[in-house]
Design an enzyme around this catalytic site. Structure first.
Site, PDB file in Angstrom:
ATOM      1  CD  GLU A 151      -0.920  -0.483   3.779  1.00  0.00           C
ATOM      2  OE1 GLU A 151      -2.767  -0.409   3.206  1.00  0.00           O
ATOM      3  OE2 GLU A 151      -0.775  -0.057   4.637  1.00  0.00           O
ATOM      4  CE  LYS A 191      22.418 -11.945   5.736  1.00  0.00           C
ATOM      5  NZ  LYS A 191      24.165 -11.694   5.090  1.00  0.00           N
ATOM      6  N   PRO A 192      18.630  -7.973   8.403  1.00  0.00           N
ATOM      7  CG  PRO A 192      17.273  -7.762  10.852  1.00  0.00           C
ATOM      8  CD  PRO A 192      19.117  -8.449   9.949  1.00  0.00           C
ATOM      9  CE  LYS A 225      28.177  -7.696   7.904  1.00  0.00           C
ATOM     10  NZ  LYS A 225      27.416  -9.118   8.934  1.00  0.00           N
ATOM     11  CB  CYS A 382     -13.638  15.611  25.522  1.00  0.00           C
ATOM     12  SG  CYS A 382     -14.846  16.129  24.215  1.00  0.00           S
ATOM     13  CG  HIS A 508      -9.781  16.723  23.398  1.00  0.00           C
ATOM     14  ND1 HIS A 508      -9.627  15.776  24.189  1.00  0.00           N
ATOM     15  CD2 HIS A 508     -10.237  16.199  22.701  1.00  0.00           C
ATOM     16  CE1 HIS A 508     -10.683  15.054  23.976  1.00  0.00           C
ATOM     17  NE2 HIS A 508     -11.165  15.658  23.198  1.00  0.00           N
ATOM     18  CD  GLU A 510      -6.194  15.663  25.332  1.00  0.00           C
ATOM     19  OE1 GLU A 510      -6.653  16.435  25.722  1.00  0.00           O
ATOM     20  OE2 GLU A 510      -6.820  14.971  24.951  1.00  0.00           O
TER      21      GLU A 510
HETATM   22  N1  GLN Z   1     -18.855  11.245  23.267  1.00  0.00           N
HETATM   23  C1  GLN Z   1     -18.552  12.579  23.671  1.00  0.00           C
HETATM   24  C2  GLN Z   1     -19.144  13.679  22.655  1.00  0.00           C
HETATM   25  O1  GLN Z   1     -19.051  12.998  21.704  1.00  0.00           O
HETATM   26  C3  GLN Z   1     -16.991  12.785  23.886  1.00  0.00           C
HETATM   27  C4  GLN Z   1     -16.185  12.902  23.366  1.00  0.00           C
HETATM   28  C5  GLN Z   1     -14.872  13.331  23.545  1.00  0.00           C
HETATM   29  O2  GLN Z   1     -14.507  13.244  24.542  1.00  0.00           O
HETATM   30  N2  GLN Z   1     -13.871  13.356  22.516  1.00  0.00           N
HETATM   31  O3  GLN Z   1     -19.628  14.025  22.893  1.00  0.00           O
END
Ligand code: GLN
Length: 538
Positions: A151, A191-192, A225, A382, A508, A510
């Protein structure tokens, strides 16, 4: 200066850390004063990973402009400290989609549409377009998959053509490969690597640099090598050593002269990179002498790739708080089966991450109740905000059976409900509330204290929202709405007034934590957990 292109291919096995390799080289080149961006080319047919299960794909990384992308883009952002966008990730599905649309429009003027040249042209044009749009000095391209896969062939063929059509000093191919140590023979085996380079050469690609993933520094004999068999000079064989934290990788590359080799090949001006601050930071972090444990209560806990950005955010927050953050993975379905028991005992903080679907929800509610009642720092992301709201509605407001309509359509108390704009949508791909949205924080809240300002922007990926009908009841009973969309319509952050640190966000965070700067909410959550751990010890 003409634009420079660096391609990364992978050989032997997957999971050698191609994304981290690209990001680390990117960091070093940026430190030398060049503007850098990175593209990921994914060989699967899905248009994007947004429709894939976390078990298949791991985390879906969302960019500011609302693209659902590969988790490697998270590494790119965290290392090179640049925002990625929709164009930084494309897939076989997207490439074919574009070509088929052009064919339907009649753009190919009666020609037969074929993989070569139409698909390969589309790939090359995408690469060139990203370079132009981002105006980067250096464009790095990570080709997903492993050499030898059917692919990824069109991407590799596009690379072969690209190299041929550009000046030798403008393109560079780095092949990341594995050199395993076989204990019984007490030998590193080449070798790999020889075989995977052979596969590349069969399709007309000669790698310029071989980046060898290994658990020990390659000796000169091994380099010679590999070089001889793989048609490169021994100095183009570089060690990619296993290290304790991924943020050491750029340091190790610099020590091995990898970035210098790249600069020389691409005939770039030899500006030096000053990475001493990063070196000090990582050294200090490797030697921290205190640790705390934080429980992550989720449902994909057997598969840590699903929580990549959360894991990295805790590293960044640990660096800023001078503490090693250990994560305890708690599968909330197990809480449902055999109770909380001591599953959270000894943890200084509890986090409920994002997620979809009903499985494990009741277990999350038990964990949240425990955090709320025992004043253990809590961070809800979330779904973690949504479940904290459900728990509060049921156990504090006494709204029996309160729920999100995601899990119980007929609930009497839908404290979390579908957004109006989501009700008519039937397509699953790319239709959530996605990407960066502004949020206004209330002064005097923990949220405001973390960010130090009222106007913030954070990235979203969800369909459901806090139901405004319950706002007043929540506020009266001590759950403060600390962040709202600027028009006041959407609840973005909540927090308990009478609790050391109990914060939920609909976005989010993070996705915006960086090695150079921890996200303020993670930083403050870890700080609160440190305080709590001191109490635990008393
Ligand atoms: N499932 C929930 C929503 O769609 C929370 C989504 C999430 O945590 N990213 O609102």
């Amino acid at each position: 200066m003409s634009r420079k292109y660096i391609f990364f291919t992978g050989g032997v096995v997957s999971s050698l850390g191609k994304g981290i390799a690209c990001s680390s080289l990117g960091l070093l080149l940026k430190a030398r004063g060049y503007s850098v961006t990175i593209i990921k080319l994914d060989p699967y047919i899905n248009v994007d990973p947004g429709t894939m299960s976390p078990y298949q794909h791991g985390e879906v990384y969302v960019t500011d402009d609302g693209a659902e992308t590969d988790l490697d883009l998270g590494h790119y952002e965290r290392f090179i400290d640049e925002d990625m966008s929709r164009i930084n990730n494309t897939t076989t599905g997207q490439i074919y989609n574009n070509v088929i649309q052009k064919e339907r429009r009649g753009d190919y003027l009666g020609g037969t549409v074929q993989i070569i040249p139409h698909i390969t042209d589309e790939i090359k044009n995408h690469i060139i377009m990203v370079g132009e749009k981002t105006n980067s000095d250096i464009l790095m391209v990570e080709i997903g998959g492993t050499v030898g896969d059917i692919e990824s062939l069109p991407f590799l063929e596009a690379l072969r053509q690209f190299k041929l059509q550009n000046k030798v000093e403008d393109t560079l191919v780095v092949h990341l490969t594995l050199v395993p140590y076989i204990a019984a023979a007490k030998e590193l085996k080449t070798k790999p690597t020889q075989h995977s380079v052979m596969r590349l050469r069969e399709i007309g690609i000669q790698a310029d640099v071989l980046l060898c993933r290994t658990d020990r520094i390659l000796d000169d004999g091994t380099k010679e090598k590999i070089g001889l068999f793989c048609n490169v000079t021994p100095d183009a064989v570089k060690t990619a050593l296993d290290v304790k934290t991924i943020y050491e990788v750029p340091l190790q590359y610099a020590d091995s002269g990898f970035d210098q080799l790249v600069v020389d090949h691409l005939q770039l001006a030899n500006n030096k990179a000053d990475i001493s601050a990063l070196r000090r930071k990582i050294e200090r972090y490797k030697n921290v002498d205190r640790a705390i444990e934080i429980a992550i209560c989720g449902k994909y806990v057997e598969l840590l790739d699903a929580y990549k950005s959360i894991i990295e955010s805790f590293v960044h927050a640990g660096i800023e708080n001078d503490v090693l953050v250990k994560l305890r993975w708690v599968n909330t379905e197990n809480i449902e089966h055999d109770g909380l028991g001591d599953k959270l005992a000894g943890c200084s903080g509890i986090l409920v991450p994002g997620g979809f679907g009903e499985r494990g929800i009741e277990g999350k509610l038990s964990a949240i109740q425990y955090a709320r009642e025992n004043k253990v720092p809590y961070f809800g992301i979330c779904l973690g905000l949504q479940t904290a709201s459900i728990e509060f509605a049921r156990n504090v407001l006494g709204l029996d059976g309160a729920n999100s309509t995601e899990f119980d359509e007929g609930t009497k108390y839908p404290v979390i409900d579908l957004m109006e704009s989501q009700k008519e949508i039937s397509d699953k791909g790319g239709t959530m509330r996605l990407g960066s949205y502004p949020c206004t924080l209330k002064k005097g809240t923990k949220a405001f204290a973390a960010y130090g300002e009222a106007s913030i922007n954070e990235r979203h990926r969800h369909r459901w929202e806090f139901n405004n009908k319950y706002k007043e009841q929540f506020e009266k009973a001590g759950m403060r709405i600390s962040g709202l969309s600027p028009d006041g319509n959407l609840v973005e952050m909540i927090e308990l007034v009478d609790h050391p640190w109990f914060v939920g966000c609909q976005f989010h965070p993070e996705l915006k934590s960086r090695l150079s700067k921890a996200h303020p909410l993670f930083r403050d959550f870890v700080a609160a957990s440190l305080k709590y751990s001191a109490l635990l010890k008393k």
